[in-house]
Design a protein around this motif. Structure first.
Motif, PDB file in Angstrom:
ATOM      1  N   GLY A  38       0.700  -1.070  -0.151  1.00 57.95           N
ATOM      2  CA  GLY A  38       0.217  -0.183   0.146  1.00 57.95           C
ATOM      3  C   GLY A  38       1.276   1.501   0.158  1.00 57.95           C
ATOM      4  O   GLY A  38       2.325   1.245   0.335  1.00 57.95           O
ATOM      5  N   ILE A  39       0.561   2.416  -0.136  1.00 54.85           N
ATOM      6  CA  ILE A  39       0.622   3.931  -0.656  1.00 54.85           C
ATOM      7  C   ILE A  39       0.038   4.408   0.055  1.00 54.85           C
ATOM      8  O   ILE A  39      -1.263   4.990   0.110  1.00 54.85           O
ATOM      9  CB  ILE A  39       1.654   4.337  -1.898  1.00 54.85           C
ATOM     10  N   ASP A  40       0.326   5.182   0.983  1.00 53.32           N
ATOM     11  CA  ASP A  40      -0.552   6.692   1.902  1.00 53.32           C
ATOM     12  C   ASP A  40      -0.665   7.665   1.280  1.00 53.32           C
ATOM     13  O   ASP A  40       1.699   7.876   1.465  1.00 53.32           O
ATOM     14  CB  ASP A  40      -0.364   6.257   3.591  1.00 53.32           C
ATOM     15  N   PHE A  41      -0.371   8.688   1.433  1.00 51.58           N
ATOM     16  CA  PHE A  41       0.127  10.526   0.953  1.00 51.58           C
ATOM     17  C   PHE A  41      -0.526  11.111   0.663  1.00 51.58           C
ATOM     18  O   PHE A  41      -1.893  11.671   1.189  1.00 51.58           O
ATOM     19  CB  PHE A  41       0.862   9.754  -1.023  1.00 51.58           C
ATOM     20  N   SER A  42       0.180  12.289   1.222  1.00 51.24           N
ATOM     21  CA  SER A  42      -1.023  13.357   1.718  1.00 51.24           C
ATOM     22  C   SER A  42      -0.264  14.989   0.656  1.00 51.24           C
ATOM     23  O   SER A  42       1.356  14.757   0.888  1.00 51.24           O
ATOM     24  CB  SER A  42      -0.716  13.646   3.102  1.00 51.24           C
TER      25      SER A  42
END
Lengths: 357, 586
Positions: A38-42
């Motif tokens: 998974g990838i979390d980004f902001s």
């Protein structure tokens, strides 16, 4: 063993016991292997953020109740672990706040989940005996007055997603000399006759579980007012409109009721056919809420810190091409996807007043 | 553009294994070891539990011996009554012999029978183990084993009758590969040898007597009755070919061939070797020697508390307390309003065929304008005992079961208007509309007991074998042996008991008719009788090409070969075991 009756022995009533299922001493738990990335980004100072997840999961030693031959087995079913099933998918979630000032704000969030389910295998060996399942395993059936010959609708079969429709294929109507119509189905296997067995003249016609689930929500704020909404949807699946099938049989009228549309259709029997399979795509507006916040300062009362009025409508509307009462049914559960007298969720209106002390 | 933060993170790899103990001790079930701890428990859980299974297989819905045997014959049917009982044409198709390898009641009957046979095999293995332990008297264990083999033979006898080519499985350890289909003659030979083998080991006791230790169990008399039933059909069961017209075309065509085939059979019982027909006569004589006779009153065999009957040989025990088996046969038959008069509910289905009424010489003079002026008569007293006919009654008292809003307000069963299907009728005529629900005389025979706790629970045991049936089987056997006087005398014994005048001679048709009058809806032998006499495939008053049938059912088609005298092997059975093949013609 479990009780199967009573008898008298030496004048006393005694309960008798008998074996009540096929024994399987090799039973064990299922094993599940999962790979998840998974990838979390902001970005833009957390005004836009999101998460992307991909997973691959395989279940081995799948527990399944096998149909076994009687004889030699005592009963027709045996619980054993031999199968394998895979679940792969991608889930994307996004959140954005394009407007954020003192008087005005807008936040939006949405997520979408793509899923792919496949029954890899079910057959295997039990105690040195090859246990093959029936090629087509019925998960759910629907029957009504006038319809008893093979009532299966939803199946699972190796190499396909669980919950797949397998139905006789609609081939127009047959009209007799009195003008009464009956269903006609295609000779799918081309053997010159129509058989409605699981193996017979039926075709795979799409899955009952949505391929894509999506939801979208948003909140808009202007000064003391706010407006929020939430939408959910399911796409890429079918629904079997059994309710309409059952209520379109003029042959059972007047003992059983029929739909108004049945007269126009003019069908005098009941039979499972793809005629009643429809696309199930839908979007449901879960709620729309309009709120007004009265700040405490305007009230001038010490003991009340705030007041909020809100009007809310739940289950506002469902946008769908499906002709039945509602496309929202238990289609994510095993054997789901049949609309058999499903009642739509009620629309409710709510007026709220909340007081903060 | 403003600064932005980029963060990419998570990579996870997980592989999980769950595990915990699978031991469970549900309170509704218990360990097998507990089930054989004492001698009482050995009997209860190896033998008595099998009888409880057997008793649930005779009557009820549609996957049982009674349905397959009687509702596919010529005496009873379940007419499609407009929307009711049509059920996709299932019952109408059964009567018109329209079934196929996926028909549900055929599959269920196969699975249920073999399931019970597997339990018999498991009991035999368990009894063998117990014998080895030496904790129980060996003679007692041997008699239990004879009983279990008798029960198993009973199942196999039905299977030979219904399915012809069946696998014979005698061990609980058999694998799928060990299940091989026998020819019909081999399967018949197995059943014959089993019954003949156990007869000397079974007790001379009264199976129908509630006070006997052997109440509703296998006794010598029960085994003789089984053997009589097997022997009378031996001429059919011993033939590996049945679809070349051997059993079609009526009595005159098949009689000589069947008689000769029966003569050719050799059956050895108690050291005595006889042909099939002689065996039937021998069995009837042995049953008589066991103390069975015709009851003074026909009715007593079916009354509440019929355990005292000296005529009933084998019964399905039924009472409101210990043997609380439900029997829905009457419930399925009576008109709703009829059952309502005593506070029960019913399903308005089963009726006697026109053929059965003619055999009884039932006379019905209808006054359609005033139904209460109509007359309903039958000289044969067995008719009134066997059926609810004319105005609705409960134990002989006429009750008001009418529908006030109808043009025909009386609750009257109209016998001769019975037919297989009403669902395609024109209902604009009030008389037609009345017939949909009221046509056909309904099942009675057993005393109606309004005191029971529920409509489906009775206090009269259900007859499986009865001495009168043995007399009529012996009459046919004597006729086949050429002993006309003996045959006539046997039929007259049965007739004179109910006050019917003697006949001067008999033939196969008159013996079959007498069986219908004596045993209608009580036995499960009508199908076998018809096959043996070449009648099962023939048209009659109630079924013929062009017969009225529901739009979802099919027409009756004359089967000239006789393949329909045996049911198809269920498709699920064939798909799960590739050793087995389908019966010819399907």
């Amino acid at each position: 063993m479990s009780p199967n009756g009573t008898t008298t022995y030496n004048g006393a009533t005694v309960t008798t016991y008998a074996l009540d299922s096929n024994p399987n001493p090799d039973l064990k738990w299922e094993t599940k292997y999962t790979f998840d990335a998974g990838i979390d980004f902001s970005m833009f100072r957390r005004r836009f953020s999101g998460t992307i997840d991909a997973y691959m999961s395989t279940t081995r030693d799948l527990l399944y109740t096998y149909q076994v031959p009687v004889p030699p087995f005592t009963y027709t079913s045996l619980l054993a672990n031999m199968g394998e099933m895979s679940n792969n998918g991608i889930e994307i979630g996004l959140h954005a706040a394009p407007i954020e000032t003192k008087d005005m704000g807008l936040t939006l969030q949405g997520n979408v989940a793509f899923q792919k389910n496949k029954l890899v295998s079910l057959s295997g060996t039990y105690n040195g005996q090859d246990l093959t399942t029936s090629k087509y395993i019925a998960l759910n059936s629907a029957s009504c007055n006038g319809l008893t010959s093979n009532t299966n609708v939803v199946y699972m079969t190796e190499g396909y997603p669980v919950n797949i429709f397998r139905l006789p294929v609609h081939d127009g109507f047959k009209t007799d000399d009195t003008g009464k119509k009956t269903y006609q189905v295609k000779d799918v296997n081309g053997d010159g006759g129509i058989t409605l067995d699981d193996e017979g003249d039926r075709e795979f016609l799409g899955q009952a579980t949505p391929k894509v689930f999506a939801s979208f929500g948003g909140t808009f704020r202007y000064k003391n007012w706010d407006l929020s909404t939430q939408l959910n949807g399911g796409f890429g699946h079918h629904i079997y409109n059994f309710t309409s099938l059952r209520l379109s049989n003029l042959g059972a009228f007047p003992t059983y009721n029929v739909l108004k549309s049945a007269e126009e259709l003019g069908v005098y029997n009941a039979q499972h056919t793809s005629y009643w399979l429809e696309k199930g795509d839908y979007v449901n507006i879960e709620y729309i809420t309009l709120g007004y916040n009265l700040p405490a300062s305007k009230l001038g009362l010490n003991y009340i810190k705030g007041l909020r009025f809100a009007l809310s409508c739940n289950n506002v509307a469902t946008l769908t091409g499906y002709s039945g009462l509602t496309p929202i049914l238990n289609n994510a559960t095993i054997g789901g996807g049949i609309d058999n007298n499903v009642f739509p969720i009620m629309r409710t209106y709510t007026a709220m007043l909340s007081v903060k002390f | 553009m403003k600064k932005f933060i980029y963060s990419a993170v998570v990579l996870a790899m997980t592989s999980m294994l769950f595990g915990c103990s699978l031991e469970e001790t549900p309170l509704s079930k218990f360990d097998e070891g507990e089930a054989y701890k004492s001698s009482t428990l050995v009997y209860v859980n190896t033998v008595a539990s099998l009888y409880n299974k057997l008793n649930s297989r005779f009557k009820g819905g549609d996957d049982n011996y009674n349905y397959m045997s009687e509702f596919t014959a010529n005496v009873l049917f379940l007419p499609g009554r407009q929307g009711d009982w049509v059920d996709g044409g299932k019952h109408q198709n059964a009567f018109l012999h329209r079934w196929d390898p996926s028909t549900d009641y055929i599959r269920n009957l196969w699975n249920n029978s073999y399931s019970d046979i597997a339990l018999c095999n498991a009991s035999l293995k368990k009894l063998e183990e117990i014998k080895g332990l030496g904790s129980l008297d060996e003679a007692v264990v041997n008699s239990y084993m004879a009983e279990v083999r008798g029960i198993r033979a009973f199942y196999y006898m039905w299977l030979v009758d219904f399915f012809g080519r069946i696998p014979i499985v005698t061990s609980p350890d058999a694998g799928i590969g060990d299940v091989k289909q026998s020819s019909r003659s081999e399967a018949y030979g197995f059943v014959r040898d089993e019954i003949c083998d156990i007869i000397p080991m079974l007790p001379s006791a009264k199976s129908q007597d509630v006070n006997s230790e052997y109440y509703a169990r296998m006794t010598k008399a029960v085994a003789y009755a089984m053997l009589a039933r097997l022997a009378i059909n031996a001429a059919v069961f011993s033939q590996d070919n049945w679809n070349q017209g051997q059993f079609t075309g009526g009595i005159a065509k098949v009689e000589a061939g069947v008689t000769a085939a029966g003569n050719a059979q050799k059956i050895t019982v108690n050291g005595k070797t006889m042909n099939a027909w002689e065996t039937v006569v021998y069995c009837q004589e042995q049953i008589k020697a066991e103390g069975y006779e015709l009851a003074a009153s026909f009715k007593d065999n079916f009354k509440t508390g019929n355990e005292s009957s000296k005529e009933n040989i084998f019964v399905e025990p039924m009472d409101d307390n210990v043997h609380r088996t439900s029997d829905t046969q009457v419930t399925r038959s009576l008109h709703y309003n009829h059952a309502k008069t005593i506070g029960f509910s019913s399903w308005n289905g089963t009726a006697a065929t026109v053929h059965a009424l003619k055999v009884f010489d039932y006379k019905e003079n209808l006054d359609k304008n005033n139904l209460s002026n109509s007359t309903f008569e039958c000289e044969d007293p067995r008719f009134d005992i066997s059926f609810f006919n004319g105005p609705c009654s409960v134990n002989g008292v006429i009750v008001n079961a009418g529908v006030s809003e109808d043009k025909y307000p009386e609750g009257v069963y109209i016998g001769y208007e019975a037919r297989n299907d009403f669902s395609t009728d024109d209902y604009s005529d009030p008389w037609g509309l009345y017939l949909v629900k009221w046509a056909g005389v309904r099942i009675k025979k057993y005393e109606y007991d309004p005191t029971t706790s529920g409509q489906n629970y009775f206090n009269a045991d259900r007859v499986i074998f009865r001495y009168a049936d043995m007399l009529l089987l012996a009459a046919e056997a004597q006729y086949r042996l050429g002993n006309m006087a003996a045959a006539t005398e046997l039929v007259n014994q049965v007739r004179s008991r109910v006050g019917m005048p003697d006949v001067n001679g008999v033939d196969l048709q008159s013996i079959l008719d007498e069986k219908i009058r004596e045993e209608i809806w009580e036995t499960m032998g009508t199908r076998g009788d018809m096959v043996r006499c070449g009648l099962y495939t023939e048209a009659d008053e109630d079924k013929y090409v062009g017969v009225k049938h529901a739009i979802v059912a099919s027409d009756w088609v004359y089967d000239a070969t006789g393949y329909t005298t045996v049911f198809p092997i269920p498709v699920t059975v064939l798909s799960l075991n590739s050793n087995l093949t389908q019966n010819p013609g399907y």
